[in-house]
Design an enzyme around this catalytic site. Structure first.
Site, mmCIF file in Angstrom:
data_model
loop_
_atom_site.group_PDB
_atom_site.id
_atom_site.type_symbol
_atom_site.label_atom_id
_atom_site.label_comp_id
_atom_site.label_asym_id
_atom_site.label_seq_id
_atom_site.Cartn_x
_atom_site.Cartn_y
_atom_site.Cartn_z
ATOM 1 N N HIS A 126 -0.312 -15.291 12.905
ATOM 2 C CA HIS A 126 -1.738 -15.119 13.200
ATOM 3 C C HIS A 126 -2.064 -13.703 13.668
ATOM 4 O O HIS A 126 -1.306 -13.088 14.417
ATOM 5 C CB HIS A 126 -2.190 -16.127 14.249
ATOM 6 N N ASP A 127 -3.161 -13.189 13.161
ATOM 7 C CA ASP A 127 -3.713 -11.891 13.550
ATOM 8 C C ASP A 127 -2.846 -10.712 13.146
ATOM 9 O O ASP A 127 -3.098 -9.581 13.572
ATOM 10 C CB ASP A 127 -3.982 -11.833 15.068
ATOM 11 N N GLY A 144 2.882 -12.986 15.520
ATOM 12 C CA GLY A 144 1.474 -12.743 15.708
ATOM 13 C C GLY A 144 1.152 -11.343 16.195
ATOM 14 O O GLY A 144 1.933 -10.734 16.929
#
Length: 265
Positions: A126-127, A144
Site C-alpha cells: 500500500h502507498d 508499504g
C-alpha cells in the site's frame, strides 16, 4: 458499465456493473473484474486473474494468471476507506503477483509507472510508488510507503522495508533485505543489504558519458571516505560538482526521508 464493442470477454469471466473496459481489451476465462476498475485500451487479463478495487490499468498492460491486482491493503489500520491503485502503460504483471490499493494515512494511492515488469509472486504494498521501467524479479516484496525510482532492478527473493526510498538506476542483488535508503545508481547486495558500489553496468548500458561515470565514482569515494558526517560530505559534493548525475545523488541524500541511508563501505 462501459464495455467497448471491440473488447473480447470470455463467457466465464465476471465483469461487475460499473467497470470500464477499453477498446481491444482481452478478458480471459474465470477472470474477475470489479465494479470500480478501469482498463485502458489493449489491456489483457489472462485466466483466473483478479482486478478489483478502485483501480486503473494503463494501455497495453498484461496481467497474467492468478495475479491479484487492487485488493485492500495488508494494514491493520485500514478501515475500508476508498483508496486507489494506478498502474501505467505496457506493464507486465506476472503470475501470482499482488498489488494493493493505498491507505488514507499514506496518501491514498499506490502507483506503478510505465513499462514495469513484476515477475512471479512479486508484491507491491500500500502507498508504494514505483517509477518507470522498474523490474521486480520473482518473489520480491515491496513494503508499504516505499518509493522506487525509474530504471531500478530488484533481484529475486529480496525485501524492501517500509518507507525505504531507492534512487533512480539502482540495482539490488538477489536475496537481499534493504532496510535503509539507497543512493541513485547504487549497487546493493548481501543478505542484509550493503551499498557496495555503483551500478556501472546499468550506467554504461544507458550510454552515460564516461566523464559523468568518472565523476560519480569519485563522488562515491568521497561519500565513503571524506571528512565529516555522511550528510556533510553530501552537502560539500552538492556545492562543488558540475555533474548532473552527482547532483542527483546529493539531492537524494539531502532530501527528507523517514529512513537513514545505506552508506558506502
Amino acid at each position: 458499465m462501459s464495455i467497448s464493442v471491440q473488447a473480447r470477454i470470455h463467457p466465464s469471466a465476471v465483469v461487475e456493473p460499473g467497470a470500464v473496459i477499453g477498446a481491444g481489451c482481452q478478458i480471459g476465462p474465470f477472470v474477475l473484474i470489479g465494479p470500480e476498475v478501469r482498463l485502458a485500451e489493449g489491456v489483457e487479463v489472462k485466466s483466473h486473474a483478479v482486478v478489483t478495487g478502485w483501480t486503473e490499468i494503463g494501455a497495453g498492460t498484461v496481467i497474467f494468471p492468478f495475479a491479484c491486482v487492487g485488493e485492500v491493503p495488508q494494514d491493520l489500520k485500514y478501515a475500508g476507506e476508498r483508496t486507489r491503485l494506478i498502474v501505467g502503460a505496457r506493464c507486465r504483471i506476472r503470475e501470482g503477483a499482488t498489488l494493493n490499493t493505498g491507505t488514507a494515512g499514506g496518501g491514498g494511492v499506490t502507483r506503478v509507472g510505465d513499462d514495469c515488469l513484476l515477475m512471479t509472486g512479486a508484491h507491491v504494498g500500500h502507498d508504494a510508488i514505483l517509477g518507470d521501467r522498474v523490474i521486480l524479479a520473482n518473489q520480491v516484496a515491496i513494503a508499504g510507503h516505499c518509493q522506487i525510482g525509474d530504471d531500478v532492478i530488484i533481484g529475486g527473493l529480496s525485501g524492501i522495508h517500509q518507507f525505504v526510498r531507492i534512487g533512480r538506476g539502482a540495482i539490488i542483488g538477489a536475496v537481499t533485505m534493504v532496510t535503509n535508503d539507497v543512493l541513485p545508481f547504487g549497487l546493493v547486495q548481501g543478505p542484509r543489504g550493503v551499498l557496495d558500489g555503483l551500478n556501472l553496468v546499468g550506467l554504461k548500458r544507458r550510454g552515460v558519458d564516461r566523464s559523468d561515470i568518472t565523476a560519480m565514482r569519485a563522488a562515491f569515494q568521497m561519500l565513503a571516505q571524506g571528512e565529516g558526517s555522511f550528510l556533510d560530505r553530501a552537502r560539500k559534493l552538492s556545492e562543488e560538482t558540475e555533474s548532473d548525475y552527482v547532483r542527483e545523488m546529493t539531492d537524494f541524500v539531502l532530501s527528507a526521508s523517514d529512513r537513514s541511508f545505506l552508506t558506502p563501505k
